[in-house]
Write a protein that holds these residues in place. Structure first.
Motif, PDB file in Angstrom:
ATOM      1  N   TYR A  83     138.060  31.374 -25.092  1.00 40.04           N
ATOM      2  CA  TYR A  83     138.209  31.250 -23.650  1.00 40.04           C
ATOM      3  C   TYR A  83     139.677  31.505 -23.300  1.00 40.04           C
ATOM      4  N   GLY A  84     139.910  32.424 -22.382  1.00 41.01           N
ATOM      5  CA  GLY A  84     141.270  32.846 -22.096  1.00 41.01           C
ATOM      6  C   GLY A  84     142.180  31.756 -21.587  1.00 41.01           C
ATOM      7  N   TRP A  85     141.616  30.768 -20.873  1.00 42.57           N
ATOM      8  CA  TRP A  85     142.467  29.693 -20.342  1.00 42.57           C
ATOM      9  C   TRP A  85     142.997  28.778 -21.447  1.00 42.57           C
ATOM     10  N   GLU A  86     142.462  28.946 -22.679  1.00 39.76           N
ATOM     11  CA  GLU A  86     142.981  28.189 -23.822  1.00 39.76           C
ATOM     12  C   GLU A  86     144.096  28.944 -24.540  1.00 39.76           C
ATOM     13  N   ALA A  87     144.451  30.121 -24.013  1.00 38.30           N
ATOM     14  CA  ALA A  87     145.475  30.946 -24.658  1.00 38.30           C
ATOM     15  C   ALA A  87     146.883  30.583 -24.205  1.00 38.30           C
ATOM     16  N   TYR A 140     155.490  29.277 -18.932  1.00 39.58           N
ATOM     17  CA  TYR A 140     154.245  29.345 -19.691  1.00 39.58           C
ATOM     18  C   TYR A 140     154.564  29.598 -21.160  1.00 39.58           C
ATOM     19  N   GLU A 141     153.697  29.066 -22.031  1.00 36.32           N
ATOM     20  CA  GLU A 141     153.828  29.344 -23.455  1.00 36.32           C
ATOM     21  C   GLU A 141     152.448  29.619 -24.038  1.00 36.32           C
ATOM     22  N   LEU A 142     152.404  30.430 -25.071  1.00 39.00           N
ATOM     23  CA  LEU A 142     151.151  30.740 -25.734  1.00 39.00           C
ATOM     24  C   LEU A 142     150.796  29.628 -26.714  1.00 39.00           C
ATOM     25  N   THR A 143     149.509  29.340 -26.821  1.00 46.31           N
ATOM     26  CA  THR A 143     149.057  28.212 -27.637  1.00 46.31           C
ATOM     27  C   THR A 143     148.853  28.610 -29.095  1.00 46.31           C
ATOM     28  N   GLY A 144     148.814  27.605 -29.946  1.00 41.66           N
ATOM     29  CA  GLY A 144     148.503  27.843 -31.344  1.00 41.66           C
ATOM     30  C   GLY A 144     147.102  28.402 -31.525  1.00 41.66           C
ATOM     31  N   LYS A 145     146.172  27.976 -30.674  1.00 43.38           N
ATOM     32  CA  LYS A 145     144.802  28.472 -30.761  1.00 43.38           C
ATOM     33  C   LYS A 145     144.761  29.978 -30.519  1.00 43.38           C
ATOM     34  N   PHE A 146     145.544  30.445 -29.559  1.00 42.63           N
ATOM     35  CA  PHE A 146     145.613  31.881 -29.301  1.00 42.63           C
ATOM     36  C   PHE A 146     146.189  32.613 -30.506  1.00 42.63           C
ATOM     37  N   LYS A 147     147.242  32.099 -31.066  1.00 49.16           N
ATOM     38  CA  LYS A 147     147.892  32.756 -32.199  1.00 49.16           C
ATOM     39  C   LYS A 147     146.971  32.798 -33.420  1.00 49.16           C
ATOM     40  N   GLU A 148     146.184  31.730 -33.602  1.00 50.12           N
ATOM     41  CA  GLU A 148     145.209  31.716 -34.694  1.00 50.12           C
ATOM     42  C   GLU A 148     144.144  32.786 -34.479  1.00 50.12           C
ATOM     43  N   HIS A 149     143.760  32.962 -33.245  1.00 53.52           N
ATOM     44  CA  HIS A 149     142.734  33.958 -32.940  1.00 53.52           C
ATOM     45  C   HIS A 149     143.272  35.369 -33.181  1.00 53.52           C
ATOM     46  N   VAL A 150     144.517  35.599 -32.882  1.00 55.48           N
ATOM     47  CA  VAL A 150     145.141  36.895 -33.172  1.00 55.48           C
ATOM     48  C   VAL A 150     145.149  37.133 -34.674  1.00 55.48           C
ATOM     49  N   PHE A 169     143.096  35.897 -36.893  1.00 57.26           N
ATOM     50  CA  PHE A 169     141.738  36.077 -37.405  1.00 57.26           C
ATOM     51  C   PHE A 169     141.370  37.554 -37.518  1.00 57.26           C
ATOM     52  N   GLY A 170     141.620  38.334 -36.479  1.00 55.30           N
ATOM     53  CA  GLY A 170     141.233  39.747 -36.492  1.00 55.30           C
ATOM     54  C   GLY A 170     142.405  40.690 -36.541  1.00 55.30           C
ATOM     55  N   ASP A 171     143.585  40.166 -36.846  1.00 56.85           N
ATOM     56  CA  ASP A 171     144.814  40.968 -36.806  1.00 56.85           C
ATOM     57  C   ASP A 171     144.869  41.745 -35.492  1.00 56.85           C
ATOM     58  N   GLY A 172     144.580  41.020 -34.399  1.00 55.73           N
ATOM     59  CA  GLY A 172     144.518  41.587 -33.061  1.00 55.73           C
ATOM     60  C   GLY A 172     143.325  41.004 -32.326  1.00 55.73           C
ATOM     61  N   ILE A 173     143.197  41.322 -31.061  1.00 58.50           N
ATOM     62  CA  ILE A 173     142.062  40.874 -30.254  1.00 58.50           C
ATOM     63  C   ILE A 173     141.520  42.073 -29.494  1.00 58.50           C
ATOM     64  N   GLY A 174     140.211  42.223 -29.543  1.00 57.01           N
ATOM     65  CA  GLY A 174     139.610  43.306 -28.783  1.00 57.01           C
ATOM     66  C   GLY A 174     139.661  43.034 -27.296  1.00 57.01           C
ATOM     67  N   VAL A 175     139.075  41.888 -26.912  1.00 58.96           N
ATOM     68  CA  VAL A 175     138.990  41.521 -25.502  1.00 58.96           C
ATOM     69  C   VAL A 175     139.246  40.025 -25.374  1.00 58.96           C
TER      70      VAL A 175
END
Length: 760
Positions: free
Chosen positions: A36-40, A48-58, A60-66
């Protein structure tokens, strides 16, 4: 802009070059839209700062499609003005996302940001427009193209790229809570408005999406509006012909207009979930209809396939083989790497999906310009005007016994009802938190235009509440007034007490919840809820002239109101400018021009009542009730009268081969405004086949024009019928022009001219 074949191949070449460099892990990352984007992000005291959850998701796939819903705001996400992203700060956060991915992944592939745009944008400080049923009531594709262009410009300026827009659902059962997201019960009207969405959001079909435009992800494919019993996501119990005649036309038109993305539907068709339906997504959509774009899953829908496969890996393989390119919040597509390693699906099938995702990114120009420039909109005033005009034209005058427009010498106006001064009740589902000053309620609109007349307000009752305490005060107020404006209807407004499913749909509403429409909020009874009818009946006993205004996300059954109220307006959920638009119609500043995009039933027990039912020898009426709708599809009154005369046509007979070569029947009619008010009329063209290999419908809309005609003016209106409008899905299970006679009706459902034409 890329237009030549060589330049088109350039994108394909760039996709193949990039795909050849990608690891299996990176490919899986490109088809995932898991978080969910609001968790990024997190809003801090300094920005604003980016969350650890977002960084973990990046990672996971060495990038994010959408990435979905970075800017989403509502009670489900819990994002509001204090912790969300304002319009002025949106570009900054979008750029932070892109910069992090560029700096922390091997290939630095930009991410697509997807946002809900069901009626405007579900983000803070956004334009909120009439819901689709209201847009359908405008019968004005040109106006809607302008409106969607304004929405696209605003959302693209924030940094988003994909607009999730409901256009494909055809409303066949108004008990469905998502009725508001449908343009119509009719596929032709929905198809014309779907074309408007594509042209408005993406611009004219081309290889690159122009500046200020974005990609429309059309929802939902297919037949979700035919759910059994009006239940959300229920099976669509239809055959192949019903699918093709009713539910495919909007997507067919969208593809011709340049659609490059759509979303699969939750429902199943004949036992096969749409997300696992290779016949639907691959054979029909891609091979037969020529769709070249990407198919996105609906929220958590892929997880539901585990019931079929009993394995996440096998579910991932099934969806990928069936034609789903992009996930949404599910866990299934995170297992794709293992699914391929275990041999459940070939890596080439994943490559096909990745190609489509990368193609969207190249078409958006993200590899060359991943960042967005933060700048205020230059066209906000124009957007607001278009939004207001859309609200004006969406209002349908259902009944008027001379009470409207309101008389200029009115001294006291009472405004009563649960929807008279309720901001969120007039905005619909998928609505972000609002600044109150941006929304004009009915009470505010009337107060502004009332001049020297006194305006007084009482709520009277709630939408579904059984509390009767306010009725007596409201009745007293009405009794002391010259006219009572009673604003009733439904509500799709969510609150923090609502329980939500993982996909954001409502699971359970609290005891105080007034929400009776919206996703997963289906009803068995289409009568108005709570004590609304009692409130109106008590007010009318006072003898005060009464106008009923319906703010609603579905057509409610209103037999008592239709019989007894002297004037009725249906305003649907009219958006931020709705109160002003309604007041302008009440006072006669605007001549109502809306026409019903859906039939209004007498009762739920009468369903279905859609106008384009099959012809046949069966009895249409019941023993205890008429089989006809209370108000028919296409109906809508005006403050003036329109007269149709001198129906003529270019040819009475055209050979089928000539039609296939491009010849058309040209139908001409003279339309006269015989009243004393200028206004719009919607000239409707219906067709009924007289000779066919299949049972035809009683009539089918195949053309319309909305025309402005001054008082006492006559205009010649030309409508055309081409092969596309006249072909049928024949008994041979193919589209054909069948020879024989057909009947046309030109005008509206209660005032029309007829003629017989022939395909030779």
């Amino acid at each position: 802009m890329l237009d030549s074949n060589n330049e088109i191949e350039t994108i394909a070449d760039r996709v193949e070059t990039l795909l050849a460099k990608m690891t299996l892990k990176e490919k899986v990352g490109q088809v995932n839209q898991r978080m969910y984007g609001w968790e990024a992000f997190r809003k801090t005291e300094t920005g604003y700062e980016l969350t650890g959850k977002f960084k973990e998701h990046v990672t996971f796939g060495d990038g994010i499609g959408v990435l979905y819903g970075l800017f989403r705001s509502d009670p489900w996400s819990g994002i509001h003005h204090e912790n969300g992203i304002s319009e002025s700060e949106s570009a900054e956060v979008a750029n932070m996302i892109q910069q992090y991915i560029r700096d922390h992944t091997r290939l630095g592939i930009p991410v697509l940001l997807s946002e809900e745009c069901s009626h405007g944008h579900q983000g803070l400080d956004s334009l909120i427009t009439p819901v689709n049923l209201g847009v359908g009531a405008t019968w004005n594709p040109d106006l809607h193209e302008d409106l969607m262009s304004a929405v696209a410009e605003q959302v693209r300026a924030k940094g988003a790229h994909l607009a999730l827009v409901s256009t494909l659902d055809i409303l066949r059962d108004p008990r469905w809570g998502r009725s508001e997201e449908c343009f119509s019960e009719d596929p032709y009207l929905a198809a014309r408005l779907t074309e408007a969405v594509i042209k408005g959001m993406q611009g004219e079909a081309s290889n690159l999406i122009p500046e200020g435009k974005m990609i429309a992800v059309l929802k939902h494919f297919a037949a979700q509006g035919n759910g059994t019993g009006g239940h959300n996501a229920a099976p669509a119990s239809i055959g192949e012909r019903e699918l093709r005649e009713i539910h495919l036309p909007p997507m067919v038109s969208a593809i011709k207009s340049g659609a490059i993305a759509c979303m699969a539907a939750y429902n199943e068709i004949d036992g096969i979930p749409c997300h696992a339906n290779g016949y639907l997504l691959n054979q029909i959509l891609r091979e037969e209809l020529g769709f070249k774009g990407a198919v996105m899953a609906d929220g958590c829908a892929l997880d539901l396939l585990v019931h079929l496969t009993q394995s996440q890996e096998k579910a991932a393989a099934l969806a990928l083989e069936s034609g789903v390119d992009i996930s949404l919040w599910d866990n299934v597509y995170t297992r794709l790497e293992k699914a391929i390693e275990e041999g459940f699906v070939r890596e080439e099938k994943l490559n096909e999906a990745v190609r489509r995702v990368l193609t969207l990114k190249f078409k958006m120009g993200l590899f060359d310009y991943p960042f967005v420039e933060a700048k205020p909109s230059k066209n906000q005033e124009s957007a607001d005007k278009t939004n207001l005009e859309s609200a004006r034209q969406s209002i349908v005058l259902l009944k008027n016994e001379g009470i409207l427009p309101l008389k200029k010498d009115t001294k006291k106006i009472s405004v009563i009802g649960p929807n008279a001064d309720a901001i969120y009740n007039q905005l619909g589902d998928y609505t972000p938190f609002q600044h109150e000053y941006k929304v004009i309620t009915v009470l505010q609109g009337i107060t502004t235009l009332a001049g020297e007349a006194e305006v007084a307000y009482e709520k009277g009752c709630g939408i579904r509440s059984l509390d009767t305490e306010g009725i007596e005060k409201a009745v007293r107020l009405a009794g002391s007034s010259d006219v009572a404006i009673v604003v009733l209807g439904g509500s799709s407004a969510r609150n923090f007490d609502t329980q939500f499913d993982l996909n954001g749909a409502v699971v359970h509403a609290s005891g105080e919840e007034e929400m009776d429409c919206g996703e997963n909020v289906d009803v068995a009874d289409l009568e108005l809820g709570g004590h609304q009818l009692q409130l109106l009946q008590e007010i009318m006993k006072t003898g005060t002239p009464t106008v009923v205004v319906l703010i609603q996300g579905r057509p409610h059954a209103i037999p008592w109101i239709a019989e007894h109220a002297p004037a009725i307006l249906s305003a649907w959920y009219p958006g931020q400018m709705g109160g002003q638009a309604i007041a302008e119609v009440l006072f006669g500043h605007v001549n109502p021009s809306g026409k019903l995009p859906v039939s209004i039933p007498r009762s739920s027990i009468q369903l279905p009542v859609f106008y384009n039912h099959k012809e046949g020898g069966f009895k249409k009426d019941y023993l205890d009730m008429s089989g006809k709708a209370l108000f028919p599809f296409g109906f809508g009154l005006s403050y003036t009268e329109f007269k149709y005369e001198n129906l003529r046509y270019s040819d009475q007979t055209i050979q089928s081969d000539k039609l296939l070569e491009g010849e058309k029947f040209k139908i001409i009619v003279d339309v006269t405004n015989s009243g004393d008010h200028d206004g719009f009329d919607v000239i409707q063209l219906y067709v009924k086949g007289k000779c066919s290999s299949i049972t035809r419908r009683v009539k089918e809309l195949k053309g319309f024009k909305k025309v402005w005609i001054a008082a006492c003016e006559t205009k010649e209106v030309i409508l055309e019928l081409a092969a596309e409008e006249l072909q049928v899905f024949s008994s041979q299970n193919k589209y054909e022009l069948e020879k024989g006679y057909f009947e046309i009706e030109v005008g509206n459902p209660v005032n029309y001219l007829k003629a017989i034409l022939e395909i030779g």
